[in-house]
Design a protein around this motif. Structure first.
Motif, short mmCIF file in Angstrom:
data_model
loop_
_atom_site.label_atom_id
_atom_site.label_comp_id
_atom_site.label_asym_id
_atom_site.label_seq_id
_atom_site.Cartn_x
_atom_site.Cartn_y
_atom_site.Cartn_z
N THR A 63 -25.58 8.32 -30.37
CA THR A 63 -26.01 7.75 -31.64
C THR A 63 -27.16 6.77 -31.43
OG1 THR A 63 -24.32 6.03 -31.48
CG2 THR A 63 -23.76 8.00 -32.74
N VAL A 64 -27.96 6.58 -32.49
CA VAL A 64 -29.12 5.71 -32.40
C VAL A 64 -28.71 4.27 -32.14
CG1 VAL A 64 -31.12 4.82 -33.67
CG2 VAL A 64 -30.44 7.22 -33.93
N GLN A 65 -27.67 3.80 -32.80
CA GLN A 65 -27.19 2.43 -32.62
C GLN A 65 -25.97 2.45 -31.71
OE1 GLN A 65 -26.56 1.09 -36.65
NE2 GLN A 65 -28.62 0.25 -36.76
N PRO A 66 -26.09 1.95 -30.48
CA PRO A 66 -24.97 1.97 -29.54
C PRO A 66 -23.77 1.22 -30.10
CG PRO A 66 -27.02 1.35 -28.44
CD PRO A 66 -27.29 1.32 -29.91
N ALA A 67 -22.59 1.74 -29.82
CA ALA A 67 -21.36 1.11 -30.29
C ALA A 67 -20.23 1.49 -29.35
CB ALA A 67 -21.03 1.55 -31.72
N LEU A 68 -19.16 0.73 -29.41
CA LEU A 68 -17.96 1.01 -28.64
C LEU A 68 -16.82 1.28 -29.61
CD1 LEU A 68 -18.08 -1.75 -25.87
CD2 LEU A 68 -18.60 0.68 -25.60
N GLY A 69 -15.92 2.13 -29.20
CA GLY A 69 -14.78 2.44 -30.05
C GLY A 69 -13.56 2.76 -29.20
N SER A 70 -12.40 2.62 -29.81
CA SER A 70 -11.16 3.02 -29.16
C SER A 70 -10.42 3.95 -30.10
CB SER A 70 -10.30 1.80 -28.82
OG SER A 70 -9.80 1.20 -30.01
N ALA A 71 -9.59 4.81 -29.55
CA ALA A 71 -8.87 5.77 -30.39
C ALA A 71 -7.69 6.34 -29.62
CB ALA A 71 -9.80 6.91 -30.83
N VAL A 72 -6.72 6.81 -30.39
CA VAL A 72 -5.63 7.61 -29.84
C VAL A 72 -5.46 8.81 -30.75
CG1 VAL A 72 -3.85 6.30 -31.07
CG2 VAL A 72 -3.22 7.61 -29.05
N CYS A 73 -5.32 9.97 -30.15
CA CYS A 73 -5.25 11.22 -30.90
C CYS A 73 -4.04 12.03 -30.43
CB CYS A 73 -6.55 12.02 -30.69
SG CYS A 73 -6.57 13.61 -31.53
N CYS A 74 -3.19 12.43 -31.40
CA CYS A 74 -1.97 13.17 -31.08
C CYS A 74 -1.95 14.49 -31.86
CB CYS A 74 -0.73 12.36 -31.46
SG CYS A 74 -0.67 10.70 -30.77
N ARG A 75 -1.55 15.55 -31.17
CA ARG A 75 -1.39 16.86 -31.82
C ARG A 75 0.08 17.25 -31.69
NH1 ARG A 75 -5.63 21.04 -32.52
NH2 ARG A 75 -4.61 22.95 -33.27
N TYR A 76 0.74 17.37 -32.84
CA TYR A 76 2.17 17.66 -32.85
C TYR A 76 2.41 19.10 -33.29
CZ TYR A 76 7.12 17.49 -34.12
OH TYR A 76 8.46 17.74 -34.21
#
Length: 491
Positions: free
Chosen positions: A347-360
């Motif tokens: 992306t043009v504007q740098p950023a940090l993110g966190s996430a958790v993703c679950c598939r049930y």
């Protein structure tokens, strides 16, 4: 030069020297107090409200400086006009009162003048020569000559004021700008009165003139910083409204409980809550999501993009849209994190993110999940809770070549899964962004969450469990916004 309304009225006597000295002392004491408060309030000037406050302090100091100068002049009396000498000094070299030299300008000396209409003679005080930048040994300008120093745009105003005074006996109270011989542009405030002879006719005009250039500059600075502050606040309100609308448009439209899948046996009871920050002004990139996939699986996710404002909220919307699209295409959680990381890195504007993703997968009650620098899901079963062992994963956007692991766990009927963003509790345990977790704050927060297990065991629905979390950690009063998502496996 004394002020008078008519030639036969005696001038008022000035106050005693001692009383003026007392006023000067009080003024200087107040000026020192204001300056001390101003120094204590200094900052880097990046905040519009702080710039406005500093401008007001400066204006107050200018006003007090003016008062100090005027009282000193009242105490010392008018400055005499210097006699002509063979080595006359230029106007810029004329000595000025103490304090003016430090300010780098002729500040607020008050001069006086009288123009005799019968003889066409003019009489000026020494201060007026200083204000207008003229050499004291030159003849005082007549009323016809005075406009030659005035800025073209202001000549009509001066002419109108003088005419009203001479013809209609109206007092003069107005300002105009003069261009001094040294090229400096100064703003002069003029107050004048007609002097009447015995039969009531105007015999002369008397006036006092004050250089208010620095004062007007300070007032202009106050107006500009106030306008800047108002524009900043308007922009902030607009951005906040846009961020709220965007967040509401992107987060799942369902409120309360949701049961998935919608077709066939409903295997998950879902509930979620978005909790705002204490002020409500910090709209950021927190999200929660639960969608039914085309193959019957359910995708659960929570995440947080660092920062606040409409830019961050739009970035969150981009990530969530990409996550949904790739999950619909069958992408597994580990690979999802890889591609989300690459997307954020590009992306043009740098950023940090966190996430958790679950598939049930309801057919086998299998939960496959991955995380990117985010607190791991909590699993509650038979009245106790535990933290799921997290696979490898760093913050999204931290490095373009990051790899993400994947973990799998089999759920049982009655199990409860809790996902949340790290703003829910202080001490962001499980997150690489936290130093508080290392000091024990995160452990306390984890214990409080796991301590909800008995209440979850007696709760009838996922919505009841969300209410228990909100009651424990509060719906308001947190520094940052947060999301919590609870999924309960149907028995």
């Amino acid at each position: 030069m004394p002020s008078h309304l008519s030639a036969d009225r005696p001038a008022a006597q000035p106050p005693g020297r001692g009383s003026v000295e007392a006023l000067i002392t009080q003024t200087r004491r107040l000026k020192g107090d204001v300056d001390a408060v101003r120094r204590d309030a200094q900052s880097d000037g990046s905040d519009p409200e702080e710039r406005w406050q500093r401008a007001l302090y400066d204006l107050a100091l200018h006003q007090l400086d003016d008062l100090d100068q005027h009282l000193a002049q009242l105490r010392d009396g008018p400055l005499p006009v210097a006699p002509a000498t063979a080595e006359a000094l230029p106007a810029a070299a004329v000595p000025v009162a103490s304090g003016e030299a430090d300010r780098g300008s002729l500040l607020s000396r008050v001069g006086s003048a009288e123009w005799n209409l019968l003889t066409d003679e003019a009489s000026w005080s020494g201060e007026l020569y200083q204000i207008l930048g003229l050499v004291p040994d030159t003849p005082a300008l007549t009323l016809d000559e005075l406009p030659s120093l005035v800025l073209d745009d202001d000549r009509a105003r001066l002419t109108a004021m003088v005419t009203d005074c001479l013809v209609d006996a109206k007092p003069i109270d107005g300002e105009f700008r003069v261009v001094r011989p040294d090229g400096l542009l100064r703003t002069v405030h003029m107050m004048g009165e007609p002097v009447l002879d015995a039969d009531g006719s105007t015999a002369s005009m008397w006036a006092v003139l004050r250089d208010v250039s620095e004062l007007r500059r300070s007032q202009r600075t106050v107006r500009e910083t106030r306008d800047s502050l108002q524009r900043h606040r308007h922009q902030a309100r607009t951005e906040h409204r846009l961020a709220v609308e965007l967040q509401e448009a992107v987060l799942p439209p369902w409120r309360g409980s949701l049961r998935l899948p919608r077709r066939g046996p409903q295997t998950l009871d879902l509930a979620a809550r978005h909790l705002p920050s204490e002020t409500g002004a910090l709209i950021g990139g927190d999200w929660y999501d639960a969608i039914e996939l085309s193959d019957g699986d359910t995708l659960l996710s929570v995440g947080d993009l660092t920062g606040h404002g409409v830019t961050v909220t739009s970035g969150m919307a981009m990530l969530l849209g990409a996550l949904r699209g790739m999950a619909m295409a069958g992408t597994q959680p580990g690979q999802l994190m890889v591609w989300l990381n690459q997307l954020l890195d590009a992306t043009v504007q740098p950023a940090l993110g966190s996430a958790v993703c679950c598939r049930y997968r309801p057919a086998t009650r299998t939960l496959v999940w991955a995380q990117a620098g985010h607190p791991a899901p909590l699993l509650f079963r038979d009245g106790t809770g535990c933290v799921l062992s997290a696979p490898d994963g760093v913050l999204l956007g931290a490095t373009s070549a990051a790899g993400y692991g994947q973990a799998e766990v089999t759920l049982e009927p009655g199990d409860l899964l809790l996902l949340h963003t790290d703003g829910l509790v202080p001490g962001r345990w499980g997150s690489p962004r936290s130093s508080e977790a290392e000091s024990g704050g995160g452990a306390d927060s984890l214990d409080r969450l796991l301590g909800l297990a008995p209440r979850f065991g007696t709760a009838g629905t996922a919505q009841d469990c969300v209410r228990a979390v909100v009651e424990e950690f509060g719906e308001s009063g947190r520094e940052d916004e947060a999301c919590v998502l609870i999924a309960k496996v149907s028995e």
